[in-house]
Design a protein around this motif. Structure first.
Motif, PDB file in Angstrom:
ATOM      1  N   VAL A 130      -5.201 -55.665   8.055  1.00  0.00           N
ATOM      2  CA  VAL A 130      -5.949 -56.519   7.109  1.00  0.00           C
ATOM      3  C   VAL A 130      -5.051 -56.197   5.743  1.00  0.00           C
ATOM      4  CG1 VAL A 130      -8.041 -57.257   5.771  1.00  0.00           C
ATOM      5  CG2 VAL A 130      -7.992 -56.394   8.104  1.00  0.00           C
ATOM      6  N   GLY A 132      -4.362 -57.608   1.666  1.00  0.00           N
ATOM      7  CA  GLY A 132      -4.630 -58.449   0.490  1.00  0.00           C
ATOM      8  C   GLY A 132      -5.844 -57.386  -0.389  1.00  0.00           C
ATOM      9  N   GLY A 133      -5.777 -56.351  -0.173  1.00  0.00           N
ATOM     10  CA  GLY A 133      -6.602 -55.522  -0.999  1.00  0.00           C
ATOM     11  C   GLY A 133      -8.134 -56.052  -1.084  1.00  0.00           C
ATOM     12  N   LYS A 185       1.493 -55.124  11.106  1.00  0.00           N
ATOM     13  CA  LYS A 185       1.191 -54.671   9.516  1.00  0.00           C
ATOM     14  C   LYS A 185       1.831 -53.558   8.915  1.00  0.00           C
ATOM     15  CE  LYS A 185      -1.924 -54.432   5.930  1.00  0.00           C
ATOM     16  NZ  LYS A 185      -1.827 -53.339   5.471  1.00  0.00           N
ATOM     17  N   TYR A 193       7.125 -52.320   0.245  1.00  0.00           N
ATOM     18  CA  TYR A 193       7.527 -51.135  -0.466  1.00  0.00           C
ATOM     19  C   TYR A 193       9.004 -51.691  -0.900  1.00  0.00           C
ATOM     20  CZ  TYR A 193       4.927 -47.027   1.076  1.00  0.00           C
ATOM     21  OH  TYR A 193       3.834 -46.357   1.280  1.00  0.00           O
ATOM     22  N   GLN A 262       2.219 -42.555  -2.157  1.00  0.00           N
ATOM     23  CA  GLN A 262       2.435 -43.460  -0.914  1.00  0.00           C
ATOM     24  C   GLN A 262       1.611 -42.793   0.173  1.00  0.00           C
ATOM     25  OE1 GLN A 262       6.096 -42.929   1.205  1.00  0.00           O
ATOM     26  NE2 GLN A 262       6.635 -41.195  -0.183  1.00  0.00           N
ATOM     27  N   LYS A 263       0.928 -43.863   0.939  1.00  0.00           N
ATOM     28  CA  LYS A 263      -0.028 -43.316   2.053  1.00  0.00           C
ATOM     29  C   LYS A 263       0.777 -43.303   3.203  1.00  0.00           C
ATOM     30  CE  LYS A 263      -4.046 -45.262  -0.129  1.00  0.00           C
ATOM     31  NZ  LYS A 263      -3.687 -46.622  -0.270  1.00  0.00           N
ATOM     32  N   GLY A 264       1.973 -43.603   3.583  1.00  0.00           N
ATOM     33  CA  GLY A 264       2.673 -43.190   4.895  1.00  0.00           C
ATOM     34  C   GLY A 264       3.058 -44.343   5.617  1.00  0.00           C
TER      35      GLY A 264
HETATM   36  C1  6PG Z   1      -2.226 -54.422   1.741  1.00  0.00           C
HETATM   37  C2  6PG Z   1      -1.546 -52.948   1.446  1.00  0.00           C
HETATM   38  C3  6PG Z   1      -2.373 -51.842   1.822  1.00  0.00           C
HETATM   39  C4  6PG Z   1      -1.888 -50.645   1.262  1.00  0.00           C
HETATM   40  C5  6PG Z   1      -1.611 -50.237  -0.207  1.00  0.00           C
HETATM   41  C6  6PG Z   1      -1.019 -48.902  -0.567  1.00  0.00           C
HETATM   42  O1  6PG Z   1      -1.595 -54.839   2.616  1.00  0.00           O
HETATM   43  O2  6PG Z   1      -3.212 -54.702   1.499  1.00  0.00           O
HETATM   44  O3  6PG Z   1      -0.495 -52.882   1.956  1.00  0.00           O
HETATM   45  O4  6PG Z   1      -2.828 -52.053   3.053  1.00  0.00           O
HETATM   46  O5  6PG Z   1      -2.455 -49.337   1.867  1.00  0.00           O
HETATM   47  O6  6PG Z   1      -0.806 -51.359  -0.642  1.00  0.00           O
HETATM   48  O7  6PG Z   1      -0.058 -48.482   0.205  1.00  0.00           O
HETATM   49  P1  6PG Z   1       0.645 -47.123  -0.427  1.00  0.00           P
HETATM   50  O8  6PG Z   1      -0.242 -46.194  -1.130  1.00  0.00           O
HETATM   51  O9  6PG Z   1       1.505 -46.481   0.735  1.00  0.00           O
HETATM   52  O10 6PG Z   1       1.629 -47.653  -1.587  1.00  0.00           O
END
Ligand code: 6PG
Length: 468
Positions: A130, A132-133, A185, A193, A262-264
């Motif tokens: 999903v 779009g935040g 996704k 990125y 970054q989360k990975g």
């Molecule tokens: C999205 C984003 C989301 C992602 C954040 C943070 O599509 O809504 O991609 O899923 O978790 O953008 O990502 P990072 O912490 O890795 O920058």
């Protein structure tokens, strides 16, 4: 809690879950939420108002029995062990044919494992990215589901109603079996990125060599957003430059530490592209730049040790034109690389992806939404089997026309000592990808020289080894 049978269940009432439930309810479905946190449950019920369309509980048994059959339960919990824990807590209460949808950024092999495990128990499992935040979740995200095709029909009406719309078309579609949704996704995030890195480089070069103020930067990005670069990331960039700081003097952007976390998901995209043998250097370098940015202390020391050239001052209007063309070119190259990775993953993992449909559901709702995606979607629909959009005639003229500006801008960065790794990697990827002969014949000779690794010839079939 009322005795109604609810259409949809959602586990995890954080901001994404809370917002997605209200979105689904706005579309006339009834929804029940589950969270162990009583405060979150209370807050959702309050937000649901008197409509009876929304309820929530802290009790898993009550939650599951409130749902109509087959139960459609979405998990919006952080990726990792919590997904497995949520599944285990639901399992004793579920019936055969029920559906669990993981809406988080789970790694695709975990989705495959979970899908196989739940299949044995007669439960259908979907990995559905999903994007779009929080705002997307509330107003319409782009949704990327993968799993069992027949079972998707049960969730399709809800997802189509709740998703973002591009000219009336829902930004969701069944993508393919197993972890197809999570994989798409993941690559979406890799592209995200890349685009973010490119945007930051353009900001750097405009600020340092043309002395553009935040007002001018905002106006520039705003103007670009009205043209072929129109996209969510360019739009918010224009907004960011205008935001005043409410803690210190000036604009907020100037007071933000230059260490990106970054989360990975970007790193996973790069790692898996290497496993597949598909080059995605515009994404790789974006991950590396976040890592370099995190080395702030050592960067500060190195900055004192080495001198760098004075930024070359340039005519503003010419540089702005080159910057727009370079950004457009490198956006195309970044999408090209990510989609090429998807083409290969589709074959390697049996996802049966339709890349035109993937580009279509990215046209609204998600973070990488951009006008370019409409062109990309059309390109793939006109040439099924196409792997890289750089090979499509519709892109050749656009790319060719931008090249002189890209080369000029990258050289300008080099001469001025301004790092433009995303832009230059996009350009060198392009130059290599479009070279009929590369110097890798020498690498083959070296491999054979030191390790008898053999080589092929340009003039004869077969495998050769030379006693060098
Ligand atoms: C999205 C984003 C989301 C992602 C954040 C943070 O599509 O809504 O991609 O899923 O978790 O953008 O990502 P990072 O912490 O890795 O920058």
């Amino acid at each position: 809690m009322s005795k109604l049978m609810y259409d949809f269940g959602l586990v995890g009432l954080g901001v994404m879950g809370h917002n997605f439930i209200l979105n689904v309810a706005d579309n006339d479905f009834t929804v029940c939420g589950l969270d162990l946190d009583e405060e979150k449950v209370r807050s959702l019920i309050e937000a649901g108002g008197d409509s009876q369309k929304v309820t929530a509980t802290t009790e898993v048994g009550t939650f599951v029995t409130s749902l109509s059959s087959p139960r459609k339960i979405m998990l919006l919990v952080p990726a990792g062990d919590l997904v497995d824990k949520a599944i285990e807590s639901l399992l004793p209460h579920l019936d055969q044919g029920d559906i669990i949808i993981d809406g988080g950024n789970s790694f695709f092999t975990n989705t495959d494992r979970r899908e196989a495990y739940l299949k044995e128990k007669g439960i259908n499992f979907f990995g559905a990215g999903v994007s779009g935040g929080a705002e997307g979740a509330r107003k319409g995200p782009s949704i990327m589901p993968g799993g069992n095709k027949e079972a998707y029909e049960y969730i399709r009406p809800i997802f189509e109603a709740a998703s973002a719309k591009f000219k009336g078309e829902p930004c969701v579609t069944y993508l393919g079996p197993k972890s197809a949704g999570n994989y798409v996704k993941m690559v979406h995030n890799g592209i995200e990125y890349g685009l973010m890195q490119l945007t930051s480089e353009i900001y750097d070069v405009l600020k340092k060599t043309c002395d553009l103020s935040n007002d001018e930067l905002s106006a520039t990005f705003d103007q670009w957003n009205k043209g072929r670069l129109q996209s969510f990331l360019i739009e918010i960039t224009a907004e960011i430059f205008m935001k005043d700081d409410n803690i210190a003097e000036g604009r907020l952007v100037d007071n933000i530490l230059d260490k990106a976390r970054q989360k990975g998901t970007g790193k996973w995209t790069s790692q898996n592209a290497m496993d597949l043998g598909i080059p995605v250097p515009s994404i790789d370098i974006a991950v590396s730049m976040r890592e370099i940015s995190a080395l702030k202390d050592i960067r500060l020391k190195a900055d004192e040790i080495y001198s760098r050239p004075e930024p070359v001052v340039r005519d503003k209007s010419e540089l702005l034109k080159q910057a727009e063309e370079a950004l457009y070119f490198s956006f195309i190259v970044t999408y090209a690389q990510g989609l090429h990775q998807l083409a290969e993953a589709s074959e390697s993992y049996g996802y049966e992806l339709n890349l035109s449909e993937v580009a279509k559901i990215w046209r609204a709702g998600c973070i990488i939404r951009a006008a370019l995606l409409d062109d990309i979607s059309t390109t793939f629909s006109e040439a099924p089997g196409l792997k890289n959009i750089l090979m499509a005639t519709s892109f050749v003229t656009k790319v060719q026309a931008a090249l002189p500006s890209v080369r000029a801008l990258v050289s300008h960065g080099v001469k001025s000592g301004i790092p433009l790794p995303g832009l230059s990697n996009s350009l060198t990827y392009f130059d290599a990808f479009t070279s009929g002969r590369l110097p890798l014949n020498l690498i083959q000779a070296q491999r054979d020289h030191f390790g008898s690794h053999t080589y092929e010839r340009i003039d004869q079939e077969g495998i050769f080894h030379t006693d060098w």
